[in-house]
Write a protein that holds these residues in place. Structure first.
Motif, PDB file in Angstrom:
ATOM      1  N   SER A 234      29.781  36.724  41.414  1.00  0.00           N
ATOM      2  CA  SER A 234      29.207  37.914  40.789  1.00  0.00           C
ATOM      3  C   SER A 234      29.775  38.018  39.384  1.00  0.00           C
ATOM      4  CB  SER A 234      29.547  39.172  41.596  1.00  0.00           C
ATOM      5  OG  SER A 234      30.950  39.360  41.657  1.00  0.00           O
ATOM      6  N   LYS A 235      29.033  38.681  38.544  1.00  0.00           N
ATOM      7  CA  LYS A 235      29.471  38.890  37.170  1.00  0.00           C
ATOM      8  C   LYS A 235      30.192  40.230  37.111  1.00  0.00           C
ATOM      9  CE  LYS A 235      28.921  37.038  33.042  1.00  0.00           C
ATOM     10  NZ  LYS A 235      29.376  35.746  32.668  1.00  0.00           N
ATOM     11  N   GLN A 236      31.420  40.233  36.606  1.00  0.00           N
ATOM     12  CA  GLN A 236      32.199  41.457  36.442  1.00  0.00           C
ATOM     13  C   GLN A 236      32.829  41.394  35.061  1.00  0.00           C
ATOM     14  OE1 GLN A 236      34.691  42.671  39.721  1.00  0.00           O
ATOM     15  NE2 GLN A 236      33.516  41.420  41.132  1.00  0.00           N
ATOM     16  N   ASN A 237      32.436  42.339  34.217  1.00  0.00           N
ATOM     17  CA  ASN A 237      32.839  42.310  32.815  1.00  0.00           C
ATOM     18  C   ASN A 237      32.396  40.977  32.225  1.00  0.00           C
ATOM     19  OD1 ASN A 237      33.941  44.827  33.345  1.00  0.00           O
ATOM     20  ND2 ASN A 237      36.011  44.048  33.549  1.00  0.00           N
ATOM     21  N   GLN A 238      33.275  40.282  31.521  1.00  0.00           N
ATOM     22  CA  GLN A 238      32.873  39.007  30.941  1.00  0.00           C
ATOM     23  C   GLN A 238      33.156  37.840  31.881  1.00  0.00           C
ATOM     24  OE1 GLN A 238      35.648  40.661  29.999  1.00  0.00           O
ATOM     25  NE2 GLN A 238      37.223  39.247  29.293  1.00  0.00           N
ATOM     26  N   PHE A 239      33.683  38.117  33.080  1.00  0.00           N
ATOM     27  CA  PHE A 239      34.072  37.072  34.018  1.00  0.00           C
ATOM     28  C   PHE A 239      33.029  36.856  35.117  1.00  0.00           C
ATOM     29  CE2 PHE A 239      38.196  38.085  32.235  1.00  0.00           C
ATOM     30  CZ  PHE A 239      38.799  36.845  32.164  1.00  0.00           C
ATOM     31  N   THR A 240      33.000  35.634  35.602  1.00  0.00           N
ATOM     32  CA  THR A 240      32.283  35.307  36.820  1.00  0.00           C
ATOM     33  C   THR A 240      33.338  35.191  37.916  1.00  0.00           C
ATOM     34  OG1 THR A 240      30.586  34.112  35.603  1.00  0.00           O
ATOM     35  CG2 THR A 240      30.781  33.632  37.950  1.00  0.00           C
TER      36      THR A 240
END
Length: 112
Positions: free
Chosen positions: A6-12
């Motif tokens: 999942s994408k959370q902020n700029q991180f995967t």
């Protein structure tokens, strides 16, 4: 092997929904991760919360993904929530000096 991301902020954030990352799953994990990298993902948090066993093949796959990722500018790969056996493996192999390791995904998102 069950993976999801999942994408959370700029991180995967990649979660492995298995208890083991060993020779039987290492190639599938590496292929999954390289697919993410090839689609442009360059900031990864690997959630290890369910993994309670990792052998050299599993660790090798994680390191290979990191090596591929680090060839890209401004890329990051963090490990989150490793169980004690995985922490011991990372310490024993000195990978705790290579990876940024956080106690939770939330900590990795805040501090990564």
């Amino acid at each position: 092997m069950n993976f999801n991301h999942s994408k959370q902020n700029q991180f995967t954030v990649v979660k492995i929904d298995e208890n083991r990352l060993d020779a039987s799953q290492a190639n599938a994990f590496k292929d999954y991760m390289l697919g993410l990298l090839n689609s442009g993902e360059d900031k990864i948090i690997l959630d290890l919360s369910k993994i309670n066993f990792m052998d050299s093949s599993g660790l090798g796959a994680v390191v290979a993904v990191r090596k591929e990722l680090m060839s890209k500018d401004d890329s990051k790969m963090h490990l989150a929530n490793p169980q004690s056996a995985i922490n011991d493996l990372l310490d024993l192999t000195c990978m705790n000096k290579v990876f940024s390791i956080f106690s939770s995904v939330e900590d990795a998102l805040k501090n990564g």
